[in-house]
Write a protein that holds these residues in place. Structure first.
Motif, PDB file in Angstrom:
ATOM      1  N   GLN A 312       0.830  -1.210   0.000  1.00 36.46           N
ATOM      2  CA  GLN A 312       0.000   0.000   0.000  1.00 36.46           C
ATOM      3  C   GLN A 312       0.857   1.250   0.000  1.00 36.46           C
ATOM      4  OE1 GLN A 312      -2.814  -0.114   3.248  1.00 36.46           O
ATOM      5  NE2 GLN A 312      -4.383  -1.029   1.935  1.00 36.46           N
ATOM      6  N   LEU A 313       1.920   1.234   0.810  1.00 41.06           N
ATOM      7  CA  LEU A 313       2.806   2.392   0.888  1.00 41.06           C
ATOM      8  C   LEU A 313       3.494   2.636  -0.455  1.00 41.06           C
ATOM      9  CD1 LEU A 313       4.188   4.589   2.552  1.00 41.06           C
ATOM     10  CD2 LEU A 313       5.881   2.890   3.267  1.00 41.06           C
ATOM     11  N   ALA A 314       3.965   1.555  -1.084  1.00 39.47           N
ATOM     12  CA  ALA A 314       4.626   1.699  -2.381  1.00 39.47           C
ATOM     13  C   ALA A 314       3.663   2.252  -3.424  1.00 39.47           C
ATOM     14  CB  ALA A 314       5.183   0.350  -2.827  1.00 39.47           C
ATOM     15  N   TRP A 315       2.423   1.773  -3.391  1.00 37.81           N
ATOM     16  CA  TRP A 315       1.407   2.260  -4.338  1.00 37.81           C
ATOM     17  C   TRP A 315       1.131   3.742  -4.113  1.00 37.81           C
ATOM     18  CZ3 TRP A 315      -3.403   4.474  -3.718  1.00 37.81           C
ATOM     19  CH2 TRP A 315      -4.189   4.587  -4.861  1.00 37.81           C
ATOM     20  N   ALA A 316       1.006   4.134  -2.841  1.00 38.48           N
ATOM     21  CA  ALA A 316       0.726   5.533  -2.528  1.00 38.48           C
ATOM     22  C   ALA A 316       1.864   6.440  -2.993  1.00 38.48           C
ATOM     23  CB  ALA A 316       0.496   5.699  -1.023  1.00 38.48           C
ATOM     24  N   GLN A 317       3.095   5.972  -2.838  1.00 40.42           N
ATOM     25  CA  GLN A 317       4.240   6.765  -3.278  1.00 40.42           C
ATOM     26  C   GLN A 317       4.274   6.888  -4.803  1.00 40.42           C
ATOM     27  OE1 GLN A 317       7.464   4.652  -1.374  1.00 40.42           O
ATOM     28  NE2 GLN A 317       7.459   6.036   0.399  1.00 40.42           N
ATOM     29  N   GLU A 318       3.865   5.837  -5.491  1.00 34.61           N
ATOM     30  CA  GLU A 318       3.807   5.901  -6.951  1.00 34.61           C
ATOM     31  C   GLU A 318       2.777   6.929  -7.419  1.00 34.61           C
ATOM     32  OE1 GLU A 318       2.971   2.062  -8.437  1.00 34.61           O
ATOM     33  OE2 GLU A 318       4.930   1.206  -7.909  1.00 34.61           O
ATOM     34  N   GLN A 319       1.686   7.013  -6.669  1.00 36.90           N
ATOM     35  CA  GLN A 319       0.609   7.916  -7.065  1.00 36.90           C
ATOM     36  C   GLN A 319       0.940   9.374  -6.768  1.00 36.90           C
ATOM     37  OE1 GLN A 319      -2.126   6.613  -8.739  1.00 36.90           O
ATOM     38  NE2 GLN A 319      -0.815   4.790  -8.589  1.00 36.90           N
ATOM     39  N   SER A 320       1.632   9.623  -5.667  1.00 35.28           N
ATOM     40  CA  SER A 320       1.840  11.001  -5.215  1.00 35.28           C
ATOM     41  C   SER A 320       3.268  11.496  -5.394  1.00 35.28           C
ATOM     42  CB  SER A 320       1.450  11.127  -3.738  1.00 35.28           C
ATOM     43  OG  SER A 320       2.240  10.265  -2.940  1.00 35.28           O
ATOM     44  N   GLY A 321       4.177  10.580  -5.727  1.00 33.53           N
ATOM     45  CA  GLY A 321       5.570  10.980  -5.844  1.00 33.53           C
ATOM     46  C   GLY A 321       6.243  10.968  -4.483  1.00 33.53           C
ATOM     47  N   PRO A 322       7.553  11.112  -4.435  1.00 34.33           N
ATOM     48  CA  PRO A 322       8.277  11.070  -3.153  1.00 34.33           C
ATOM     49  C   PRO A 322       7.901  12.251  -2.258  1.00 34.33           C
ATOM     50  CG  PRO A 322       9.725  11.800  -4.926  1.00 34.33           C
ATOM     51  CD  PRO A 322       8.449  11.346  -5.585  1.00 34.33           C
ATOM     52  N   GLY A 323       7.732  11.965  -0.985  1.00 37.61           N
ATOM     53  CA  GLY A 323       7.421  13.024  -0.024  1.00 37.61           C
ATOM     54  C   GLY A 323       8.651  13.396   0.778  1.00 37.61           C
ATOM     55  N   ASP A 324       8.504  14.438   1.586  1.00 38.00           N
ATOM     56  CA  ASP A 324       9.602  14.892   2.429  1.00 38.00           C
ATOM     57  C   ASP A 324       9.102  14.913   3.865  1.00 38.00           C
ATOM     58  OD1 ASP A 324      11.651  16.112   3.762  1.00 38.00           O
ATOM     59  OD2 ASP A 324      12.011  17.642   2.245  1.00 38.00           O
ATOM     60  N   LEU A 325       9.245  13.774   4.557  1.00 40.04           N
ATOM     61  CA  LEU A 325       8.710  13.643   5.907  1.00 40.04           C
ATOM     62  C   LEU A 325       9.362  14.631   6.862  1.00 40.04           C
ATOM     63  CD1 LEU A 325       6.852  12.142   7.867  1.00 40.04           C
ATOM     64  CD2 LEU A 325       8.671  10.457   8.201  1.00 40.04           C
ATOM     65  N   ALA A 326      10.664  14.843   6.736  1.00 41.71           N
ATOM     66  CA  ALA A 326      11.364  15.758   7.644  1.00 41.71           C
ATOM     67  C   ALA A 326      10.807  17.173   7.529  1.00 41.71           C
ATOM     68  CB  ALA A 326      12.861  15.748   7.346  1.00 41.71           C
ATOM     69  N   SER A 327      10.572  17.623   6.302  1.00 43.13           N
ATOM     70  CA  SER A 327      10.014  18.972   6.103  1.00 43.13           C
ATOM     71  C   SER A 327       8.614  19.071   6.696  1.00 43.13           C
ATOM     72  CB  SER A 327       9.969  19.305   4.609  1.00 43.13           C
ATOM     73  OG  SER A 327      11.272  19.353   4.075  1.00 43.13           O
TER      74      SER A 327
END
Length: 338
Positions: A312-327
């Motif tokens: 699920q996490l991999a799919w979500a990242q594919e849909q939205s692109g890489p995020g920046d958790l630290a920011s």
């Protein structure tokens, strides 16, 4: 696993003094685990033991691995997070019948339902040992203890039935008087790709001595322990003269093989997707004073929780692109979601 160094029991034993009451069944369980670990082909630094509170919860101190001594009943929850964050680790959960079936009962049910890749060892001595002898969720009706001076009126849990009712994928039972059987059940649990639950009948020689003696003493085992073997008729007895059938009500029933014939006996199928057969076997005995099944009740593969969450996490990242958790964590109290 490749390039795993050869180890011995000594390598898996910590430098801590083992401090259980002399004669406690926990010693034999610990020895069985320490003897088994070199055979599993795993590294100590990739192995974690997680426990709650109770006599059994001392276990991580005595294993020369990573270990976490959690709070009462919360070991399955903590281990779930660990298994999801580090699916490369071999995670074992150790607890007693009070720790895992009382305050921790809810956590145990859900880790089994979700099928998280954990090896769960429940030491069942039918008593609270660490707090000096109160009745536990597995104590029999009428049990006289410090907290039930007139006898317990609570219907006890059957841990195998509880696990099966929670849709556990792997369910087994063993006892502390048979090292080889323990090692085989623990090996099967380790090799299973999901939540593996093993109940261990464990004697508390101070506060509940002999609770399982009627079925686990050497001269009683042949007639009182029913060894479950996949694909074989369920038989037991000094001369294998007893067997188990499913009666007209769908319940497991003990019979004389001479009366019904071997063809009428129940053939054990641990891989059956339908749990009713395993459940019927779990209800065969009303307590450790009647013929009692041991071995693997159920072993069925299904989706493992951490693997599905990763998908699920991999799919979500594919849909939205890489995020920046630290920011995100260092941003102001509001943000925009596009």
């Amino acid at each position: 696993m490749t390039n795993v160094p050869t180890t011995t029991k000594a390598d898996w034993s910590s430098d801590q003094e083992v401090r259980w009451c002399p004669g406690c069944g926990d010693y034999s369980i610990l020895t069985a685990v320490q003897l088994l670990m070199p055979e599993l082909g795993v590294r100590r630094e990739d192995t974690v033991f997680v426990s709650g509170i109770g006599c059994a919860a001392r276990f991580p101190y005595y294993m020369n691995t990573y270990g976490v001594h959690a709070i009462h009943g919360r070991a399955p929850a903590l281990a779930t997070g660990l298994a999801m964050a580090r699916p490369d680790l071999h995670v074992w959960v150790v607890g007693g019948d009070g720790d895992m079936l009382s305050i921790g009962g809810n956590h145990l049910l859900h880790v089994l339902r979700r099928n998280v890749n954990l090896n769960i060892l429940l030491f069942n001595n039918q008593i609270y040992g660490l707090t000096k002898g109160q009745y536990s969720p597995t104590s029999e009706i009428g049990k006289v203890t410090k907290s039930t001076p007139d006898g317990s009126i609570d219907e006890p849990f059957n841990p195998i039935s509880v696990a099966l009712g929670a849709e556990a994928s792997f369910v087994a039972r063993t006892h502390d008087m048979d090292r080889q059987h323990m090692m085989e059940m623990f090996r099967r649990a380790h090799n299973f790709p999901g939540a593996a639950f093993v109940e261990v009948f464990q004697n508390c020689n101070v506060f509940n001595d002999g609770a399982f003696g009627a079925i686990t003493k050497k001269d009683k085992r042949a007639s009182m322990l029913i060894h479950l073997e996949h694909g074989k008729p369920v038989r037991f007895g000094d001369d294998n003269e007893k067997g188990v059938i499913l009666n007209s009500y769908g319940s497991a029933e003990i019979v004389d093989v001479a009366d019904v014939g071997e063809d009428a006996l129940l053939v054990h199928d641990e891989n059956s997707q339908e749990p009713s057969l395993a459940f019927a076997l779990s209800r065969l005995s009303a307590g450790p004073f009647e013929p009692t099944p041991i071995g693997v009740f159920r072993s069925v593969e299904r989706s493992e929780y951490a693997a599905e969450a990763s998908k699920q996490l991999a799919w979500a990242q594919e849909q939205s692109g890489p995020g920046d958790l630290a920011s995100l964590l260092h941003s102001r109290a509001t943000w925009e979601v596009s």
